[in-house]
Write an enzyme that holds these catalytic residues in place. Sequence first.
Site, PDB file in Angstrom:
ATOM      1  CG  ASP A 121      -2.061   1.377   1.400  1.00 23.96           C
ATOM      2  OD1 ASP A 121      -2.363   1.712   0.306  1.00 23.96           O
ATOM      3  OD2 ASP A 121      -2.219   1.367   2.353  1.00 23.96           O
ATOM      4  CB  THR A 123      -1.301   6.012   2.219  1.00 22.01           C
ATOM      5  OG1 THR A 123      -1.662   6.272   1.452  1.00 22.01           O
ATOM      6  CG2 THR A 123      -1.403   7.481   3.718  1.00 22.01           C
ATOM      7  CG  ASP A 368      -1.769   1.785   6.809  1.00 22.35           C
ATOM      8  OD1 ASP A 368      -2.892   1.676   5.995  1.00 22.35           O
ATOM      9  OD2 ASP A 368      -1.246   2.648   6.680  1.00 22.35           O
TER      10      ASP A 368
END
Length: 603
Positions: A121, A123, A368
């Site tokens: 991912d 970010t 996350d």
Amino acid sequence: MQACLVGDNSFAALLTANAKIVKRENSRLRLGLNKLISILAAITLPLFFLIFMKNYYTSYDWPNTLVLTAGAIIGMIPEGLVLLTEVAFALAAFNLGKNNCLLQKTAAVEILASTDILCLDKTGTITDGRMQVSGILLCDAETCSDITLTGKEKLAALALYILQANKVDNLTAAAINTAFGKYAPIMRDWQDKLGGWEELIPFSSEKKYTAVRWPQVTYYLGAAEFILAQTPALSKLQPRLKELSRLAYRVLLLAEKENQAEIKPLALILLTDGIRPDAARIFNYFKAQNVDVKIISGDNPETVRALADKANFPFALTACDLSSYGAEADYDYLIRNYNLFGRVSPGQKKQLLAAYQAAGKVVTMTGDGVNDIPALKKADCAVAMCAGADACRRSADIVLLDNQLAHLITAVYEGRRVINNIKLVASLFLTKTFYSSLLCLLYLCLPLKYPLYPVDLTLISTLTIGIPAFFLTLQANKAKVKGDFWRDVYKRALIPSLIAFLYICLWEILLQHYPTLAIMRSWAVLLTLAASAFALLTYSARPFNCRRFVLITVLLTAFILLLLIMPEFFALPFLPLAAAIKAAAVFVGVFLTVYFVLNLGIN
């Protein structure tokens, strides 16, 4: 306000259902062990009965027959292999814990060491997660430009109100709250001016925006491509959006829609996110290990491409916008032609991983957020950041406690240590299993008693398996994982087993023609099995270092001394000098034969 999806069909319920999914055991090491144990459990009991009955009707001495039969069957059991495997996994968990890496499923290090595709991912993984607002640009019919301080304050307060009204809690909202918190009094003026809202439209990964609706007007905040979808305003704003995205900005559109009117862009909010200083090193490491890295993000694909370029992404910067693909997207084509994926929904992320797995790849996924849960559950190995959502951490196999992606390199090394070392020791254990099984079948067919007692096999297994396997399991091993685990183990174990079996068959044939050698029968069988085991141990211990050389020397010396000092303890007859020399020749001959064939057959 109208509820479109309720109960089990709601977004929250679907995410909860995904989080509750328990992934089946996908450790090839453990699955192979379970299969082996099942096979051995199925054959040992009937084989024990057959050998016992055969030996009993040969001698009618049931106590001695019971001991000999137990010795034959016990040798077939790879006792200690499961324990050492779990010790290796536990040691990996302990070592990773010292490096702020929580191993929630011990088999995850094995899978990570065998990974073909690493999906990241954007970010919070390749970026440091410290998002900041860089500025606001005013929108008009043609372009965007810097706005006056007064306008900036009003629009900043409006953006802040939209996020707080919808209770948006993510890195983007945190950055806007930090930058625009000082405009809270103006935000309250907005609320007093417009009165109570009529409807809240919460943010979702599908819509890519959030909004607040009043009776006379609706205000939007989110991705311009979704807010202005199929409107003339989008085509006019698109060149500026592409320009900003190529500068690695995350761009949010603030827009309004009055009753019966088109959506009107008000301003663009620009956010930046710093690149992790070790991102390039991580990319280059996995590329050197022949692992393909993919970046999957909900952001604009041009922003993803720009950030990947800034992070020195060592793979082709081929990006695609998954929002432009429908439900019938050709994921096989996408995974073959793109490395960067933007505007990805949680469902699409899961389908991308499924496509890689269908192509025979082992996939590791990092995430996350709550929206990453479906993909994390689908991945072979799921890695979560500790700073992420609690549900995300609970769904992961590995949690990076200090949010440092570089710990994946340490986890790979631990996985290699487990796989490579267990491959070495498993061949030692299974050699005993194989030659014991072959000898059981041989002496079941011959009118002879099984020649060895349990104590004889205990001597061999202790000095050639138990003690050395413990040391080999704990040693560091960063070599790349090569070949098929169980195929290589079986091949390495079968070679010495078959050679020892053939030597014993030859020895039994010689005894039929030279009865004077009968005194050496137990000695020859014991030394043949021990020589094949020591040859495999010597081969497995390569490359030699001082510790390994000393270990093998001590074990071999202990074996010789025990047989010379206390042969009667092992139920072995005393040998005259001539017979002892012949026995030593048997040991050396078998050792050299097995070692030579191992080099020839495995290399």
